[in-house]
Design a protein around this motif. Structure first.
Motif, PDB file in Angstrom:
ATOM      1  N   GLN A   5       0.838  -1.216   0.000  1.00 24.94           N
ATOM      2  CA  GLN A   5       0.000   0.000   0.000  1.00 24.94           C
ATOM      3  C   GLN A   5       0.866   1.255   0.000  1.00 24.94           C
ATOM      4  N   LEU A   6       2.105   1.094   0.457  1.00 22.77           N
ATOM      5  CA  LEU A   6       2.983   2.270   0.561  1.00 22.77           C
ATOM      6  C   LEU A   6       3.488   2.735  -0.795  1.00 22.77           C
ATOM      7  N   TYR A   7       3.387   1.862  -1.796  1.00 22.80           N
ATOM      8  CA  TYR A   7       3.929   2.168  -3.129  1.00 22.80           C
ATOM      9  C   TYR A   7       3.419   3.514  -3.663  1.00 22.80           C
ATOM     10  N   GLN A   8       2.116   3.757  -3.525  1.00 28.46           N
ATOM     11  CA  GLN A   8       1.522   4.992  -4.065  1.00 28.46           C
ATOM     12  C   GLN A   8       2.173   6.236  -3.462  1.00 28.46           C
ATOM     13  N   ASN A   9       2.669   6.093  -2.253  1.00 26.58           N
ATOM     14  CA  ASN A   9       3.231   7.262  -1.567  1.00 26.58           C
ATOM     15  C   ASN A   9       4.563   7.725  -2.148  1.00 26.58           C
ATOM     16  N   ILE A  10       5.215   6.838  -2.926  1.00 27.05           N
ATOM     17  CA  ILE A  10       6.434   7.263  -3.637  1.00 27.05           C
ATOM     18  C   ILE A  10       6.120   8.466  -4.513  1.00 27.05           C
ATOM     19  N   TYR A  11       4.898   8.499  -5.067  1.00 21.88           N
ATOM     20  CA  TYR A  11       4.524   9.500  -6.077  1.00 21.88           C
ATOM     21  C   TYR A  11       3.887  10.748  -5.477  1.00 21.88           C
ATOM     22  N   LYS A  12       3.743  10.772  -4.141  1.00 23.38           N
ATOM     23  CA  LYS A  12       3.150  11.980  -3.551  1.00 23.38           C
ATOM     24  C   LYS A  12       3.833  12.456  -2.262  1.00 23.38           C
ATOM     25  N   ARG A  13       4.789  11.691  -1.727  1.00 26.27           N
ATOM     26  CA  ARG A  13       5.401  12.083  -0.456  1.00 26.27           C
ATOM     27  C   ARG A  13       6.205  13.376  -0.612  1.00 26.27           C
ATOM     28  N   LYS A  14       6.400  14.045   0.496  1.00 27.60           N
ATOM     29  CA  LYS A  14       7.334  15.183   0.491  1.00 27.60           C
ATOM     30  C   LYS A  14       7.864  15.389   1.905  1.00 27.60           C
ATOM     31  N   SER A  15       8.962  16.090   2.012  1.00 21.07           N
ATOM     32  CA  SER A  15       9.481  16.418   3.338  1.00 21.07           C
ATOM     33  C   SER A  15       8.567  17.453   3.971  1.00 21.07           C
ATOM     34  N   VAL A  16       8.226  17.232   5.229  1.00 22.33           N
ATOM     35  CA  VAL A  16       7.407  18.192   5.973  1.00 22.33           C
ATOM     36  C   VAL A  16       8.307  18.820   7.034  1.00 22.33           C
ATOM     37  N   ARG A  17       8.347  20.148   7.054  1.00 19.14           N
ATOM     38  CA  ARG A  17       9.266  20.831   7.975  1.00 19.14           C
ATOM     39  C   ARG A  17       8.527  21.676   9.009  1.00 19.14           C
ATOM     40  N   ARG A  18       7.204  21.739   8.885  1.00 17.63           N
ATOM     41  CA  ARG A  18       6.431  22.479   9.908  1.00 17.63           C
ATOM     42  C   ARG A  18       5.434  21.528  10.570  1.00 17.63           C
ATOM     43  N   TYR A  19       5.476  21.481  11.895  1.00 20.82           N
ATOM     44  CA  TYR A  19       4.691  20.506  12.641  1.00 20.82           C
ATOM     45  C   TYR A  19       3.819  21.160  13.699  1.00 20.82           C
ATOM     46  N   ASP A  20       2.703  20.521  13.957  1.00 23.56           N
ATOM     47  CA  ASP A  20       1.924  20.791  15.156  1.00 23.56           C
ATOM     48  C   ASP A  20       2.724  20.131  16.297  1.00 23.56           C
TER      49      ASP A  20
END
Ligand SMILES: Cc1cc2nc3c(=O)[nH]c(=O)nc-3n(C[C@H](O)[C@H](O)[C@H](O)COP(=O)(O)O)c2cc1C
Length: 257
Positions: A5-20
């Motif tokens: 299921q993680l495969y799809q995330n290759i095509y949409k993931r990004k680094s997130v630098r701002r967090y709650d």
């Protein structure tokens, strides 16, 4: 087997630098930890452990503050850095799959009160994670800032595999990989660095290759085959462009062969 299921995330993931900065609910954290325990190593006989830190326990020159950090400690055996990238990228994709933010942190270290060695294993690298305060996904592959396909490969007929490598994250977005083809399989090689850049990125870009290899592995599986690896350069006649060095040869075979 790695969760497909993680495969799809290759095509949409990004680094997130701002967090709650609110810590994740205990049940969410437990779920992430359970996934980390199920991550599949690239090389079976390298011992490793994950530990978890919160913001007060991390020294980071860059102003990225997150409520949680996952640290990888490992034995320093051959190819342990590739193994580290391969393992933690599964967690990066899992966090993206769960709509949580994450960011690889190559410059951050556990703070003084946290040991850099644990059970005989050395601290290697960490990922920041938590609830995102910015979009957690990209809309489409065009939103990735990456080299063009022809800059990272001379392979024809394996577009989906090369694309999965191309979109992988890397330290300073350096994208140090090249995919070439030989009759014995695909070769993933790594850009050679001069002394100065080697001192800065020599370790990081081996981790990068492990990340790219995880993406390649998942793409191979997605297309109904499995990858077999060889880390011995003797098994890679030719196929490596000038300025690059051999890292791994990848053959694919039918899943239940
Ligand atoms: C091994 C490694 C180390 C990294 N170290 C840092 C870091 O210290 N700080 C940071 O902000 N981003 C870091 N990154 C994130 C990269 O800058 C990022 O993956 C790259 O620019 C591509 O962007 P994307 O992840 O949004 O696709 C690192 C990435 C990798 C793979």
């Amino acid at each position: 087997m790695i969760n497909q299921q993680l495969y799809q995330n290759i095509y949409k993931r990004k680094s997130v630098r701002r967090y709650d900065m609110t810590p994740l609910h205990e049940s969410v954290l437990m779920d992430v930890k359970a996934f980390a325990e199920s991550a599949v190593p690239l090389i079976d006989d390298i011992k490793y452990e994950f530990t978890y830190l919160s913001a007060g326990d991390v020294k980071n020159l860059l102003p990225i503050k997150a409520p949680h950090y996952i640290c990888l400690y490992s034995e320093a055996k051959p190819n342990y850095l590739m193994n580290a990238g391969y393992l933690l990228q599964q967690i990066d994709l899992y966090l993206s799959h769960k709509a949580l933010g994450s960011c690889w942190l190559g410059v951050a270290k556990p703070s003084k009160q946290v040991a850099l060695q644990q059970n005989g294993l050395d601290f290697v690298i960490m990922l920041a994670f938590g609830a995102p305060n910015e979009p957690v996904h990209r809309e489409k592959p065009d939103d990735f800032r990456r080299k063009m396909t022809h800059e990272i490969s001379n392979v024809s007929g394996h577009d989906a595999l090369v694309e999965a490598v191309r979109l992988a994250p890397s330290a300073s977005n350096s994208q140090p990989w090249f995919v070439s083809e030989t009759p014995e399989g695909l070769i993933l090689s790594r850009e050679k660095l001069n002394i100065l850049r080697g001192a800065l990125y020599g370790k990081m870009n081996q981790i990068d290759i492990g990340i790219a290899l995880l993406h390649l592995d998942m793409a191979v599986r997605h297309h109904g085959r499995q990858a077999i690896y060889s880390f011995s350069p003797q098994n890679a006649p030719g196929g490596i462009p000038l300025g690059y060095e051999f890292m791994v040869r990848v053959e694919t075979k039918a899943i239940d062969e």
